[in-house]
Design a protein around this motif. Structure first.
Motif, PDB file in Angstrom:
ATOM      1  N   GLU A 575       0.858  -1.178   0.000  1.00  0.00           N
ATOM      2  CA  GLU A 575       0.000   0.000   0.000  1.00  0.00           C
ATOM      3  C   GLU A 575       0.898   1.233   0.000  1.00  0.00           C
ATOM      4  O   GLU A 575       1.522   1.560   1.017  1.00  0.00           O
ATOM      5  CB  GLU A 575      -0.921   0.021   1.220  1.00  0.00           C
ATOM      6  CG  GLU A 575      -1.943  -1.091   1.253  1.00  0.00           C
ATOM      7  CD  GLU A 575      -3.047  -0.907   0.223  1.00  0.00           C
ATOM      8  OE1 GLU A 575      -3.423   0.258  -0.046  1.00  0.00           O
ATOM      9  OE2 GLU A 575      -3.513  -1.920  -0.318  1.00  0.00           O
ATOM     10  N   ALA A 576       0.993   1.890  -1.131  1.00  0.00           N
ATOM     11  CA  ALA A 576       1.839   3.084  -1.228  1.00  0.00           C
ATOM     12  C   ALA A 576       1.223   4.237  -0.436  1.00  0.00           C
ATOM     13  O   ALA A 576       0.014   4.276  -0.197  1.00  0.00           O
ATOM     14  CB  ALA A 576       2.026   3.484  -2.680  1.00  0.00           C
ATOM     15  N   SER A 577       2.063   5.162  -0.049  1.00  0.00           N
ATOM     16  CA  SER A 577       1.614   6.390   0.601  1.00  0.00           C
ATOM     17  C   SER A 577       2.009   7.555  -0.302  1.00  0.00           C
ATOM     18  O   SER A 577       3.161   7.637  -0.749  1.00  0.00           O
ATOM     19  CB  SER A 577       2.251   6.540   1.983  1.00  0.00           C
ATOM     20  OG  SER A 577       1.801   7.719   2.623  1.00  0.00           O
ATOM     21  N   ILE A 578       1.044   8.442  -0.569  1.00  0.00           N
ATOM     22  CA  ILE A 578       1.254   9.498  -1.559  1.00  0.00           C
ATOM     23  C   ILE A 578       0.798  10.829  -0.977  1.00  0.00           C
ATOM     24  O   ILE A 578      -0.306  10.938  -0.432  1.00  0.00           O
ATOM     25  CB  ILE A 578       0.468   9.203  -2.857  1.00  0.00           C
ATOM     26  CG1 ILE A 578       0.889   7.844  -3.433  1.00  0.00           C
ATOM     27  CG2 ILE A 578       0.681  10.304  -3.885  1.00  0.00           C
ATOM     28  CD1 ILE A 578       0.007   7.372  -4.557  1.00  0.00           C
ATOM     29  N   ASP A 579       1.647  11.823  -1.097  1.00  0.00           N
ATOM     30  CA  ASP A 579       1.252  13.193  -0.800  1.00  0.00           C
ATOM     31  C   ASP A 579       0.935  13.866  -2.131  1.00  0.00           C
ATOM     32  O   ASP A 579       1.836  14.163  -2.926  1.00  0.00           O
ATOM     33  CB  ASP A 579       2.375  13.942  -0.070  1.00  0.00           C
ATOM     34  CG  ASP A 579       2.003  15.395   0.204  1.00  0.00           C
ATOM     35  OD1 ASP A 579       0.940  15.629   0.802  1.00  0.00           O
ATOM     36  OD2 ASP A 579       2.773  16.292  -0.201  1.00  0.00           O
ATOM     37  N   ALA A 580      -0.361  14.074  -2.375  1.00  0.00           N
ATOM     38  CA  ALA A 580      -0.802  14.591  -3.666  1.00  0.00           C
ATOM     39  C   ALA A 580      -0.752  16.108  -3.684  1.00  0.00           C
ATOM     40  O   ALA A 580      -1.099  16.770  -2.711  1.00  0.00           O
ATOM     41  CB  ALA A 580      -2.221  14.117  -3.960  1.00  0.00           C
ATOM     42  N   GLY A 581      -0.324  16.654  -4.799  1.00  0.00           N
ATOM     43  CA  GLY A 581      -0.293  18.097  -4.994  1.00  0.00           C
ATOM     44  C   GLY A 581      -0.563  18.437  -6.441  1.00  0.00           C
ATOM     45  O   GLY A 581      -0.466  17.582  -7.324  1.00  0.00           O
ATOM     46  N   VAL A 582      -0.913  19.687  -6.687  1.00  0.00           N
ATOM     47  CA  VAL A 582      -1.199  20.111  -8.054  1.00  0.00           C
ATOM     48  C   VAL A 582       0.054  20.031  -8.911  1.00  0.00           C
ATOM     49  O   VAL A 582       0.028  19.557 -10.051  1.00  0.00           O
ATOM     50  CB  VAL A 582      -1.759  21.548  -8.064  1.00  0.00           C
ATOM     51  CG1 VAL A 582      -1.949  22.034  -9.500  1.00  0.00           C
ATOM     52  CG2 VAL A 582      -3.070  21.612  -7.302  1.00  0.00           C
ATOM     53  N   ARG A 583       1.199  20.458  -8.368  1.00  0.00           N
ATOM     54  CA  ARG A 583       2.432  20.490  -9.140  1.00  0.00           C
ATOM     55  C   ARG A 583       3.195  19.186  -9.119  1.00  0.00           C
ATOM     56  O   ARG A 583       3.960  18.890 -10.034  1.00  0.00           O
ATOM     57  CB  ARG A 583       3.334  21.619  -8.629  1.00  0.00           C
ATOM     58  CG  ARG A 583       2.852  23.012  -9.003  1.00  0.00           C
ATOM     59  CD  ARG A 583       3.855  24.056  -8.577  1.00  0.00           C
ATOM     60  NE  ARG A 583       5.186  23.770  -9.103  1.00  0.00           N
ATOM     61  CZ  ARG A 583       6.272  24.467  -8.790  1.00  0.00           C
ATOM     62  NH1 ARG A 583       6.182  25.486  -7.937  1.00  0.00           N
ATOM     63  NH2 ARG A 583       7.443  24.160  -9.306  1.00  0.00           N
ATOM     64  N   ARG A 584       3.026  18.389  -8.036  1.00  0.00           N
ATOM     65  CA  ARG A 584       3.796  17.146  -7.948  1.00  0.00           C
ATOM     66  C   ARG A 584       3.166  16.198  -6.938  1.00  0.00           C
ATOM     67  O   ARG A 584       2.386  16.599  -6.067  1.00  0.00           O
ATOM     68  CB  ARG A 584       5.248  17.435  -7.551  1.00  0.00           C
ATOM     69  CG  ARG A 584       5.435  18.251  -6.266  1.00  0.00           C
ATOM     70  CD  ARG A 584       5.314  17.486  -5.018  1.00  0.00           C
ATOM     71  NE  ARG A 584       5.284  18.172  -3.764  1.00  0.00           N
ATOM     72  CZ  ARG A 584       4.347  17.945  -2.877  1.00  0.00           C
ATOM     73  NH1 ARG A 584       3.334  17.164  -3.168  1.00  0.00           N
ATOM     74  NH2 ARG A 584       4.386  18.513  -1.680  1.00  0.00           N
TER      75      ARG A 584
END
Length: 658
Positions: A575-584
């Motif tokens: 289960e990956a962990s992702i910090d989502a953002g508009v630029r990256r």
């Protein structure tokens, strides 16, 4: 006895679909009003029976009825309620039932919305859909009964595949199948027009909203599957050219070509034979996808079955449906010439070129997907076809297609008048190139020519797509939903192209082994590993990592990737962990325990990857907006008024002129 009621409902649905097919096609051909009048009640009855079958199977999952073999193989008492319901389409038998049920929903929608169309034509459309439904119901009852009993009943189930215990993937099959099956409507309209011998602009206008809706649903379904692959499989990509991914992508490409070809046939009465062929091809590729997923000929995390007998049945049905449609096409196509013409720079030319390039792109994907199967069948050994083949070959038709789209938006119908609009399209192109250079050098660094090309084409399409709505608004004109939908869909494609370009050009990734307290730096981001802690869920246990991300000494976010072990199937999932953002996006996935308190960690920085899914959802929104244009409703209303008044319809006028 509830599962037996579901089985009986499927048998009744089979009989009703047969009546629907026979009375629909034969009744229209023989001008039997009573036969045609029975078609719509058969459609309603089939929908009710299939809804009952779906309800009984859901009830078996919810109540843990492990005397039903399909439930015992795909559920468990520890499985949460949401996934118990979603488990209905988690394997072959239930997903096939869902496929047929969605076809019945589409059929009911056509029956309800086509009241203003000529009764013989509607009867033929519903008859063709009844034939398709009959074939799949026969396949279900003969080889894939979801209500088969398990004697004695299992004390507990084997659990749903852990890969499928995810919210996005629970929604992915219903939406994907809605798109897949939706192309059956355009197919049925095309076959009905050929059976009637009246292939004119009317059938194209009637088929356009259904095709746009199906394409939009398929777009959402594919994008959800891509999103799931991104965060669930632990590899961090959005498209791997997996054979089953390709099986849904091929009808999407041909469906996009069909949408544009229907517009030309509706507007100008051109491309009639080409539009018919695309309608046949789009649904044929949907059937091919069904065959590939369920025949056992493909190895994929997305495939359902490995039973060659089932594959032979589907292949036979596929040959029957496609062969029959192509025979009709061969019969009618030679008489479908048109006297209308258009200039080389007209919008029709650009749509024709883009149609051809979309079909070439689909052929590229088809060739790469089928090559390993052909190689294996001919005894030529194992052949692996992946991104090294698909990515460069797919670009060959895509780059000119995008450039033609950016210019073609400015062209007029019949007479292009591109010279008069040269300042607009050329100015937009120059501005797009300047912005592409600014974005590349200003935000990401030195680009290659392909990166600049991708950014420039995406921005060019985005700027060009705004020209027509802005001009309409300046002149005080209304903005029809078809125009608004076209604008939104093209803008979505532009956003998608920009996102893919950034991801492919500037993504960074490292796989490292880290002990607690150690760190790795990637594009000015420092990923510091803080160790692991035990974690437990409703039907799994595992470990959760702690990865603190900083930039220039400032803490940004703590990522918590997990490694889960599901109790029943003893399958380990990442289960990956992702910090989502508009630029990256900042991405971290926990790998294997390497010993000595060291863990394998995958970290990534993915610029603009959210643009990929944002673009896809904008394209889908554009399809839905176009499908709800009032011109389609008023066209049906005019046909209904002409029919009641005894006046000839547009179809009848065209036939008399012929």
């Amino acid at each position: 006895m509830i599962p037996e009621l579901g089985h009986f409902a499927l048998i009744l649905a089979l009989l009703l679909s047969g009546l629907q097919a026979v009375f629909g096609i034969a009744g229209a051909s023989l001008a039997r009003e009573r036969w045609m009048a029975t078609v719509q009640p058969a459609v309603a009855g089939q929908f009710v029976m299939l809804a009952a079958a779906m309800g009984t199977l859901i009830a078996a999952f919810v109540t843990h009825d492990f005397s039903v073999k399909y439930v015992a193989e795909n559920s468990n008492t520890a499985l949460p309620l949401f996934y118990r319901i979603a488990a209905l389409w988690g394997a072959h038998e239930g997903s096939l039932l869902l496929w047929i049920f969605i076809l019945s929903v589409w059929t009911v929608a056509v029956a309800l919305a086509s009241g203003g169309l000529p009764r013989p034509f509607v009867a033929r459309v519903l008859g063709v859909l009844g034939f398709v439904s009959f074939g799949f119901l026969l396949f279900t009852l003969a080889t894939s009964n979801p209500f088969a009993r398990l004697v004695p009943a299992a004390p507990d189930g084997r659990d749903l595949n852990p890969l499928l215990q995810d919210f996005a993937l629970a929604l992915h099959p219903p939406l994907l199948y809605t798109g897949y099956v939706g192309f059956a409507i355009a197919f049925a309209f095309a076959c009905a027009a050929m059976l009637e011998g009246r292939v004119d602009q009317s059938w194209a206008r009637w088929a356009r909203p259904w095709t746009a809706s199906a394409w939009a649903f398929l777009t959402i379904g594919i994008s959800l599957g891509s999103w799931w692959a991104y965060y669930e499989l632990g590899w961090g990509g959005f498209w791997f050219w997996d054979p089953v991914e390709n099986a849904s992508f091929m009808p999407w490409l041909v469906g996009a070509a069909l949408l544009h070809s229907l517009a030309v046939t509706d507007k100008r009465g051109l491309f009639k034979s080409w539009t018919l062929l695309l309608a046949i091809l789009a649904f044929s590729l949907s059937l091919l996808g069904t065959f590939l997923v369920r025949s056992g000929v493909l190895v994929s995390v997305h495939s359902f079955a490995a039973d060659p007998a089932r594959g032979i049945f589907i292949l036979g049905f596929l040959i029957t449906v496609i062969g029959g449609a192509l025979a009709l096409y061969a019969w009618r196509a030679p008489a479908l010439g048109s006297q209308a013409g258009f200039e080389l720079g007209a919008r029709e030319s650009f749509l024709l070129f883009n149609n051809i390039l979309l079909v070439i792109a689909a052929a590229v994907v088809f060739g790469g997907t089928m090559a390993p199967l052909v190689s294996d069948a001919l005894g030529l050994g194992t052949l692996s076809v992946g991104p090294p083949y698909f990515e460069p070959t797919f670009l060959l038709p895509m780059l000119p297609l995008l450039a033609l789209l950016a210019v073609g938006i400015h062209a007029n119908w019949k007479r292009g008048r591109l010279g008069a609009s040269r300042r607009r399209w050329l100015g937009a192109g120059v501005l797009a190139l300047v912005l592409a250079i600014a974005v590349s050098f200003g935000f990401y660094g030195s680009p290659g020519w392909l990166t600049l090309t991708g950014f420039a084409l995406g921005i060019w399409i985005l700027l060009s797509s705004l020209v027509e709505p802005i001009n309409r608004l300046r002149r005080g004109l209304m903005l029809p939903r078809a125009v608004l939908g076209m604008t939104v869909a093209h803008a979505g494609l532009a956003v998608f192209v920009i996102g893919v370009t950034a991801v492919q050009s500037y993504s960074q990734e490292r796989d490292v082994g880290l002990k607690p307290g150690e760190a790795v730096t990637l594009d000015r981001y420092e990923f510091r590993f803080g160790g692991v802690q035990p974690v437990e869920g409703p039907n799994y246990d595992g470990v959760r990592g702690q990865v603190t991300v900083t930039r220039d000494g400032h803490a940004l976010v703590e990522l918590t990737p997990e490694k889960r072990r599901y109790w029943v199937q003893r399958q380990v999932m990442t289960e990956a962990s992702i910090d989502a953002g508009v630029r990256r996006d900042l991405f971290a996935a926990l790998g294997e325990d390497l010993g000595a308190n060291t863990w394998s960690i995958r970290v990534q920085v993915r610029p603009l990857i959210r643009f990929v899914w944002l673009g896809a959802y904008l394209m889908a929104l554009g399809g839905f907006l176009a499908a709800t244009d009032r011109r389609y409703r008023t066209a049906r209303a005019r046909v209904a008024e002409d029919t009641r008044a005894g006046a000839p319809t547009q179809t009848e006028v065209a036939a008399s002129q012929a």
